[in-house]
Scaffold this motif. Structure first.
Motif, short mmCIF file in Angstrom:
data_model
loop_
_atom_site.label_atom_id
_atom_site.label_comp_id
_atom_site.label_asym_id
_atom_site.label_seq_id
_atom_site.Cartn_x
_atom_site.Cartn_y
_atom_site.Cartn_z
N MET A 8 0.85 -1.18 0.00
CA MET A 8 0.00 0.00 0.00
C MET A 8 0.89 1.24 0.00
SD MET A 8 -2.76 1.26 2.88
CE MET A 8 -4.00 0.03 2.50
N LEU A 9 0.51 2.22 -0.81
CA LEU A 9 1.14 3.53 -0.79
C LEU A 9 0.14 4.46 -0.13
CD1 LEU A 9 3.44 5.46 -1.63
CD2 LEU A 9 2.24 5.75 -3.81
N LEU A 10 0.52 5.02 1.00
CA LEU A 10 -0.38 5.81 1.82
C LEU A 10 0.11 7.25 1.87
CD1 LEU A 10 -2.83 5.41 3.84
CD2 LEU A 10 -1.09 5.08 5.60
N SER A 11 -0.73 8.19 1.42
CA SER A 11 -0.39 9.61 1.51
C SER A 11 -0.81 10.14 2.87
CB SER A 11 -1.10 10.41 0.41
OG SER A 11 -0.54 10.14 -0.85
N VAL A 12 0.12 10.77 3.57
CA VAL A 12 -0.16 11.35 4.88
C VAL A 12 0.54 12.70 4.99
CG1 VAL A 12 -0.55 9.17 6.10
CG2 VAL A 12 1.74 10.08 5.96
N HIS A 13 -0.01 13.59 5.78
CA HIS A 13 0.65 14.86 6.05
C HIS A 13 1.97 14.58 6.75
CE1 HIS A 13 -2.61 17.48 4.79
NE2 HIS A 13 -3.45 16.67 5.41
N PRO A 14 2.98 15.40 6.51
CA PRO A 14 4.29 15.18 7.13
C PRO A 14 4.23 15.00 8.65
CG PRO A 14 4.49 16.84 5.43
CD PRO A 14 3.02 16.54 5.58
N LEU A 43 4.00 1.87 2.34
CA LEU A 43 4.98 2.93 2.08
C LEU A 43 4.32 4.25 2.45
CD1 LEU A 43 6.08 1.40 -1.23
CD2 LEU A 43 7.73 2.23 0.43
N LEU A 44 5.02 5.07 3.21
CA LEU A 44 4.48 6.34 3.67
C LEU A 44 4.97 7.47 2.78
CD1 LEU A 44 5.09 5.80 7.48
CD2 LEU A 44 2.90 5.61 6.26
N TYR A 45 4.04 8.07 2.06
CA TYR A 45 4.35 9.22 1.23
C TYR A 45 3.92 10.47 1.99
CZ TYR A 45 4.33 12.69 -2.44
OH TYR A 45 4.59 13.83 -3.16
N ALA A 46 4.87 11.29 2.39
CA ALA A 46 4.57 12.54 3.09
C ALA A 46 4.23 13.60 2.04
CB ALA A 46 5.76 12.98 3.94
N THR A 47 3.08 14.21 2.19
CA THR A 47 2.59 15.19 1.24
C THR A 47 3.38 16.51 1.39
OG1 THR A 47 0.87 15.90 2.80
CG2 THR A 47 0.29 14.16 1.21
N ALA A 48 2.96 17.53 0.64
CA ALA A 48 3.63 18.84 0.66
C ALA A 48 3.70 19.38 2.09
CB ALA A 48 2.88 19.81 -0.25
N PRO A 49 4.78 20.00 2.45
CA PRO A 49 5.88 20.42 1.59
C PRO A 49 6.97 19.35 1.41
CG PRO A 49 6.22 21.33 3.76
CD PRO A 49 4.91 20.57 3.80
N PHE A 121 5.09 8.14 -11.85
CA PHE A 121 4.71 8.00 -10.46
C PHE A 121 3.71 9.09 -10.11
CE2 PHE A 121 4.95 8.94 -5.96
CZ PHE A 121 4.88 7.68 -5.40
N HIS A 122 2.60 8.68 -9.50
CA HIS A 122 1.56 9.61 -9.07
C HIS A 122 1.19 9.27 -7.63
CE1 HIS A 122 1.07 11.01 -13.16
NE2 HIS A 122 1.03 9.75 -13.54
N PRO A 123 1.48 10.17 -6.69
CA PRO A 123 1.06 9.89 -5.31
C PRO A 123 -0.47 9.91 -5.22
CG PRO A 123 2.04 12.08 -5.48
CD PRO A 123 2.17 11.44 -6.83
N PRO A 124 -1.03 9.03 -4.42
CA PRO A 124 -2.49 8.97 -4.32
C PRO A 124 -3.05 10.09 -3.45
CG PRO A 124 -1.52 7.41 -2.82
CD PRO A 124 -0.38 8.03 -3.59
#
Length: 159
Positions: A8-14, A43-49, A121-124
């Motif tokens: 799983m690729l999970l988008s979360v705030h930093p 996998l933890l994808y930290a969103t902007a910034p 690559f596109h973050p969800p």
């Protein structure tokens, strides 16, 4: 994990990515039903910034219920206030509480630009599942990530 072809690729705030990796946030909440078996790598994808894959963990359990029940059961592990939770869950009829374990922080986060340089690559917006070809792409973008992914998922080193 039973199926090494999926993570799983999970988008979360930093802020939340840091708390998960520090072990102070062990439950991530989502507004929809999440169907992922225990042991699924995340996998933890930290969103902007930040805009980078910063680490990973494993799903220990998924609790799908009403937003009220998920909060009642997991509030102390979510790392958010009741007000933040209620605002996020406005209008939701189901919620998922993903209990995460074994966090691994990447010494060198893999930036969005490095991920895109390795392929499409596109973050969800929230989360999505990744198959082995996408995992190889992420592994190719950063040696620290490659090593961690191989340890968790088996040999995913780029050919």
């Amino acid at each position: 994990m039973k199926d090494p072809e999926r993570a799983m690729l999970l988008s979360v705030h930093p802020r939340f990515a840091n708390a998960i990796l520090a072990g102070s946030k062990t439950v991530e909440v989502r507004r929809q039903r999440v169907a992922a078996p225990p042991g699924t790598p995340v996998l933890l994808y930290a969103t902007a910034p930040t805009m980078a894959v910063v680490g990973m963990a494993r799903i220990a359990a998924v609790h799908v219920a009403s937003p009220r029940e998920v909060w009642s059961t997991h509030r102390a592990q979510t790392g958010i206030t009741r007000r933040e939770y209620d605002t996020y869950m406005t209008g939701a009829t189901r919620a998922s509480g993903l209990t995460l374990e074994d966090p691994i922080s990447f010494e060198e986060p893999v930036t969005l630009s490095a991920l895109r340089a390795a392929g499409t690559f596109h973050p969800p917006q929230s989360y999505r599942y990744m198959k082995s070809d996408e995992l190889r792409q992420v592994a190719a973008a950063g040696p620290v990530v490659s090593s961690a992914l191989r340890e968790v998922l088996g040999d995913l080193a780029p050919a």
